[in-house]
Enzyme design. Structure first.
Site, mmCIF file in Angstrom:
data_model
loop_
_atom_site.group_PDB
_atom_site.id
_atom_site.type_symbol
_atom_site.label_atom_id
_atom_site.label_comp_id
_atom_site.label_asym_id
_atom_site.label_seq_id
_atom_site.Cartn_x
_atom_site.Cartn_y
_atom_site.Cartn_z
ATOM 1 N N GLU A 174 0.830 -1.217 0.000
ATOM 2 C CA GLU A 174 0.000 0.000 0.000
ATOM 3 C C GLU A 174 0.860 1.262 0.000
ATOM 4 O O GLU A 174 0.351 2.364 -0.159
ATOM 5 C CB GLU A 174 -0.956 -0.018 1.207
ATOM 6 C CG GLU A 174 -0.315 -0.013 2.592
ATOM 7 C CD GLU A 174 0.154 -1.391 3.071
ATOM 8 O OE1 GLU A 174 0.536 -2.243 2.245
ATOM 9 O OE2 GLU A 174 0.151 -1.598 4.305
ATOM 10 N N ARG A 175 2.192 1.093 0.182
ATOM 11 C CA ARG A 175 3.048 2.290 0.239
ATOM 12 C C ARG A 175 3.424 2.794 -1.151
ATOM 13 O O ARG A 175 3.655 3.976 -1.336
ATOM 14 C CB ARG A 175 4.314 1.973 1.034
ATOM 15 C CG ARG A 175 3.986 1.768 2.496
ATOM 16 C CD ARG A 175 5.232 1.509 3.294
ATOM 17 N NE ARG A 175 5.051 0.347 4.150
ATOM 18 C CZ ARG A 175 6.028 -0.314 4.727
ATOM 19 N NH1 ARG A 175 7.268 0.055 4.543
ATOM 20 N NH2 ARG A 175 5.775 -1.354 5.486
ATOM 21 N N CYS A 279 16.213 -6.740 -0.171
ATOM 22 C CA CYS A 279 16.345 -7.964 0.619
ATOM 23 C C CYS A 279 17.713 -8.601 0.413
ATOM 24 O O CYS A 279 18.139 -9.427 1.194
ATOM 25 C CB CYS A 279 15.261 -8.955 0.236
ATOM 26 S SG CYS A 279 15.394 -9.433 -1.478
ATOM 27 N N GLU A 380 17.016 -6.744 11.332
ATOM 28 C CA GLU A 380 17.062 -6.305 9.932
ATOM 29 C C GLU A 380 16.734 -4.810 9.928
ATOM 30 O O GLU A 380 15.598 -4.421 10.202
ATOM 31 C CB GLU A 380 16.033 -7.072 9.088
ATOM 32 C CG GLU A 380 16.130 -6.697 7.629
ATOM 33 C CD GLU A 380 15.027 -7.304 6.764
ATOM 34 O OE1 GLU A 380 13.945 -7.615 7.261
ATOM 35 O OE2 GLU A 380 15.281 -7.441 5.552
HETATM 36 P P1 NAD Z 1 5.943 -6.280 5.064
HETATM 37 O O1 NAD Z 1 6.092 -7.649 5.590
HETATM 38 O O2 NAD Z 1 5.615 -5.186 6.019
HETATM 39 O O3 NAD Z 1 4.771 -6.233 3.965
HETATM 40 C C1 NAD Z 1 4.704 -7.180 2.911
HETATM 41 C C2 NAD Z 1 3.248 -7.333 2.490
HETATM 42 O O4 NAD Z 1 2.495 -7.852 3.594
HETATM 43 C C3 NAD Z 1 2.590 -6.033 2.073
HETATM 44 O O5 NAD Z 1 1.779 -6.268 0.956
HETATM 45 C C4 NAD Z 1 1.777 -5.648 3.300
HETATM 46 O O6 NAD Z 1 0.610 -4.918 2.968
HETATM 47 C C5 NAD Z 1 1.420 -6.980 3.913
HETATM 48 N N1 NAD Z 1 1.303 -6.920 5.379
HETATM 49 C C6 NAD Z 1 1.994 -6.109 6.223
HETATM 50 N N2 NAD Z 1 1.631 -6.338 7.488
HETATM 51 C C7 NAD Z 1 0.704 -7.319 7.458
HETATM 52 C C8 NAD Z 1 -0.043 -8.006 8.455
HETATM 53 N N3 NAD Z 1 0.098 -7.719 9.760
HETATM 54 N N4 NAD Z 1 -0.899 -8.967 8.064
HETATM 55 C C9 NAD Z 1 -1.054 -9.268 6.778
HETATM 56 N N5 NAD Z 1 -0.375 -8.654 5.785
HETATM 57 C C10 NAD Z 1 0.498 -7.691 6.114
HETATM 58 O O7 NAD Z 1 7.265 -5.951 4.237
HETATM 59 P P2 NAD Z 1 7.714 -4.561 3.596
HETATM 60 O O8 NAD Z 1 8.113 -3.614 4.678
HETATM 61 O O9 NAD Z 1 6.733 -4.117 2.587
HETATM 62 O O10 NAD Z 1 9.012 -5.035 2.786
HETATM 63 C C11 NAD Z 1 10.277 -5.157 3.382
HETATM 64 C C12 NAD Z 1 10.550 -6.564 3.859
HETATM 65 O O11 NAD Z 1 10.424 -7.469 2.761
HETATM 66 C C13 NAD Z 1 11.953 -6.756 4.376
HETATM 67 O O12 NAD Z 1 11.902 -7.575 5.514
HETATM 68 C C14 NAD Z 1 12.670 -7.448 3.235
HETATM 69 O O13 NAD Z 1 13.799 -8.212 3.604
HETATM 70 C C15 NAD Z 1 11.590 -8.304 2.716
HETATM 71 N N6 NAD Z 1 11.845 -8.727 1.344
HETATM 72 C C16 NAD Z 1 12.269 -10.006 1.142
HETATM 73 C C17 NAD Z 1 12.563 -10.436 -0.132
HETATM 74 C C18 NAD Z 1 13.038 -11.829 -0.379
HETATM 75 O O14 NAD Z 1 13.168 -12.193 -1.520
HETATM 76 N N7 NAD Z 1 13.303 -12.633 0.632
HETATM 77 C C19 NAD Z 1 12.411 -9.570 -1.218
HETATM 78 C C20 NAD Z 1 11.959 -8.274 -0.979
HETATM 79 C C21 NAD Z 1 11.675 -7.859 0.317
#
Ligand code: NAD
Length: 496
Positions: A174-175, A279, A380
């Site tokens: 959503e960001r 990531c 992280e």
């Molecule tokens: P996030 O976990 O906050 O959000 C990811 C998704 O989950 C979003 O669509 C968000 O709306 C949803 N979400 C958030 N909180 C939720 C909840 N409580 N219940 C259900 N859904 C929820 O991650 P972010 O801040 O958007 O992205 C950064 C993170 O993603 C970092 O930890 C990064 O390492 C990770 N990442 C990992 C990879 C990989 O390949 N392993 C790749 C990119 C990013």
């Protein structure tokens, strides 16, 4: 003010519940995004269910042609999409174009569908009996993706899901939601039928509705580890196939025999590129033996050379963080590191950019003499902070990497083939670079870490992507011969 709408069954769909979307370089709210709930998810899943009936019956050639056209549109709109990403995420336009190119490579992999989907055939496994296998799509599949790669991470998923005959519902972050809707428009222009690719914007309520919806067969998730665990648990409890990629703490190990200038150059780019919001960002440099002092000196020089500014300004190396809260979290972490005994070699806190005083900027920070007990090592940080940990030997460095709960990416900088071989064989990490700091696999390999960086056992794209979005059938065939009757027996059938 512009409202970013869902994309359901080939049309924009708005709603009343909305959230702000900021421009991180100015700190200003620039749009609203609709926040979907159960009804929006249900509408998208129903559209995708209806579309599956015909899309799953389309020929390999038809599906491949859509992928070729979609790929061409991604080429033509790379600059435009790059600017959309930069304006909501904060990364530089060139960096955003880089993620589009890496995502496009997955579309190129999907263009070769005819080859990768070939099954196998065994002639005469028993007298008059042949066996072959083939794979079929699952149905409606969902993708839930993070803010840091608003184009590339969804592109890890939907081209393969769609090319293999599934229909897709994407719930992007959503960001920075605009890239997903823009991509939906490109798919439409590429000839993809309505309902095959849908976007539902929103936060937890939209995610929860997808995880519980009986019409969703599989869920692909990429994001932070706690949410990856939650998604994996919840969706598997609802009987779905799940791939869930989590967070990371990536170590770059530098041996004394490495070219330190080269290593520092690449570690700097890997640590501070995209403001550390990758990531696969290098967040820990493990300096082995007497590499340490010289390495820190070069890293300091390079960190001070980084140009921080708005992502659309030519010459910018590093943009702002995605939100004000992210900047506060990262700057607090630098303060905590200092209080816990780390040496702050470069302090990025409190940076102000002329004309962008309200932007979410922080400068590069470099921390030396970090230990594994400190928060700066254990958490992280997901920002432009590089922690240096010192180790006595390669084996100690490997033990350190292996003791970390994450296992996404790691790199070794060395001139020794023997050391590189030992490292790649012993280290408990999914993606390994040798003199390559950010070892993101090409699209025809699969992407995924180990341990807390991947929950469950399904990496994304490449061969694993094909396996994830399809299920196999094995067919055993006999065409009875009139002149040689085979009698049925009550014993369990065996081959003759
Ligand atoms: P996030 O976990 O906050 O959000 C990811 C998704 O989950 C979003 O669509 C968000 O709306 C949803 N979400 C958030 N909180 C939720 C909840 N409580 N219940 C259900 N859904 C929820 O991650 P972010 O801040 O958007 O992205 C950064 C993170 O993603 C970092 O930890 C990064 O390492 C990770 N990442 C990992 C990879 C990989 O390949 N392993 C790749 C990119 C990013």
């Amino acid at each position: 003010m512009n409202t970013i709408a869902h994309w359901i069954n080939g049309s924009p769909v708005t709603g009343t519940d909305t959230a702000p979307v900021f421009n991180p370089a100015t700190g200003a709210e620039q749009a609203r995004v609709v926040l979907g709930g159960t009804a929006d998810v249900d509408a998208a899943v129903q559209a995708a269910t209806a579309a599956f009936e015909t899309w799953s019956e389309s020929s390999l050639t038809q599906r491949t042609q859509v992928m070729f056209a979609f790929r061409q549109l991604l080429v033509e709109h790379e600059e435009e999409l790059g600017r959309i990403i930069s304006a909501e995420h904060g990364k530089t336009v060139d960096d955003a174009r880089g993620e589009i190119v890496r995502g496009r490579e997955v579309v190129e992999f999907a263009c070769g569908l005819g080859d990768v989907l070939k099954g196998s055939f065994s002639d005469q496994v028993s007298r008059g009996v042949d066996v072959h296998d083939f794979r079929q799509p699952l149905g409606v599949v969902a993708g839930i993706t993070p803010f840091n790669f608003p184009a590339m991470v969804p592109l890890w998923m939907h081209p393969i899901a769609i090319a293999t005959g599934n229909t897709f519902v994407l719930k992007p972050s959503e960001r920075d939601p605009s890239a997903a809707t823009f991509v939906a428009g490109l798919y439409r222009r590429a000839g993809l039928p309505d309902g095959v690719f849908n976007v539902v914007h929103g936060a937890k309520p939209a995610v929860d509705a997808l995880l519980a919806h009986p019409g969703v067969e599989a869920v692909s998730f990429v994001g932070s580890t706690p949410i990856a665990k939650y998604v994996h648990e919840t969706a598997t409890a609802h009987g779905k196939r799940v791939q869930a990629l989590g967070g990371a703490k990536n170590h770059a190990v530098v041996l004394p025999d490495a070219d330190l200038e080269y290593a520092a150059d690449h570690i700097t780019a890997g640590a501070y590129g995209s403001a550390g919001e990758r990531c696969m960002a290098v967040s820990v440099a493990v300096a082995v033996g007497d590499a340490a002092d010289a390495l820190v000196e070069i890293l300091e020089r390079k960190a001070r050379d980084i140009t921080v500014g708005p992502g659309d300004r030519p010459g910018t190396d590093m943009g702002p963080l995605v939100t004000r809260a992210a900047r506060e979290r990262v700057e607090n972490a630098v303060g905590t590191a200092a209080a816990q005994g780390a040496t702050v070699v470069v302090d990025g806190r409190g940076l102000k950019i002329d004309g962008h005083e309200e932007g979410f900027f922080t400068g590069p920070s470099l921390l030396d003499r970090v230990t594994t007990e400190m928060d700066a090592y254990r958490e992280e940080l997901f920002g432009p902070v590089l922690a240096i940990v010192r180790a006595d030997s390669l084996d100690q460095a490997i033990d350190l990497v292996n003791a970390n709960p994450y296992g996404n990416g790691t790199a070794l900088f060395t001139a020794s083939g023997e050391a590189a071989r030992r490292f790649r064989r012993r280290v408990k990490v999914g993606m390994i670079g040798v003199n390559v700091p950010v070892p993101v696999p090409m699209s025809y390999y699969s992407f995924g870490g180990w341990k807390d960086s991947l929950i469950g056992d399904h990496p994304v794209h490449g061969p694993e992507g094909i396996r994830f979005y399809t299920r196999p059938k094995v067919v055993t065939t006999r065409w009875p011969q009139r002149d040689r009757q085979v009698t049925a027996g009550f014993d369990f059938p065996t081959s003759h």
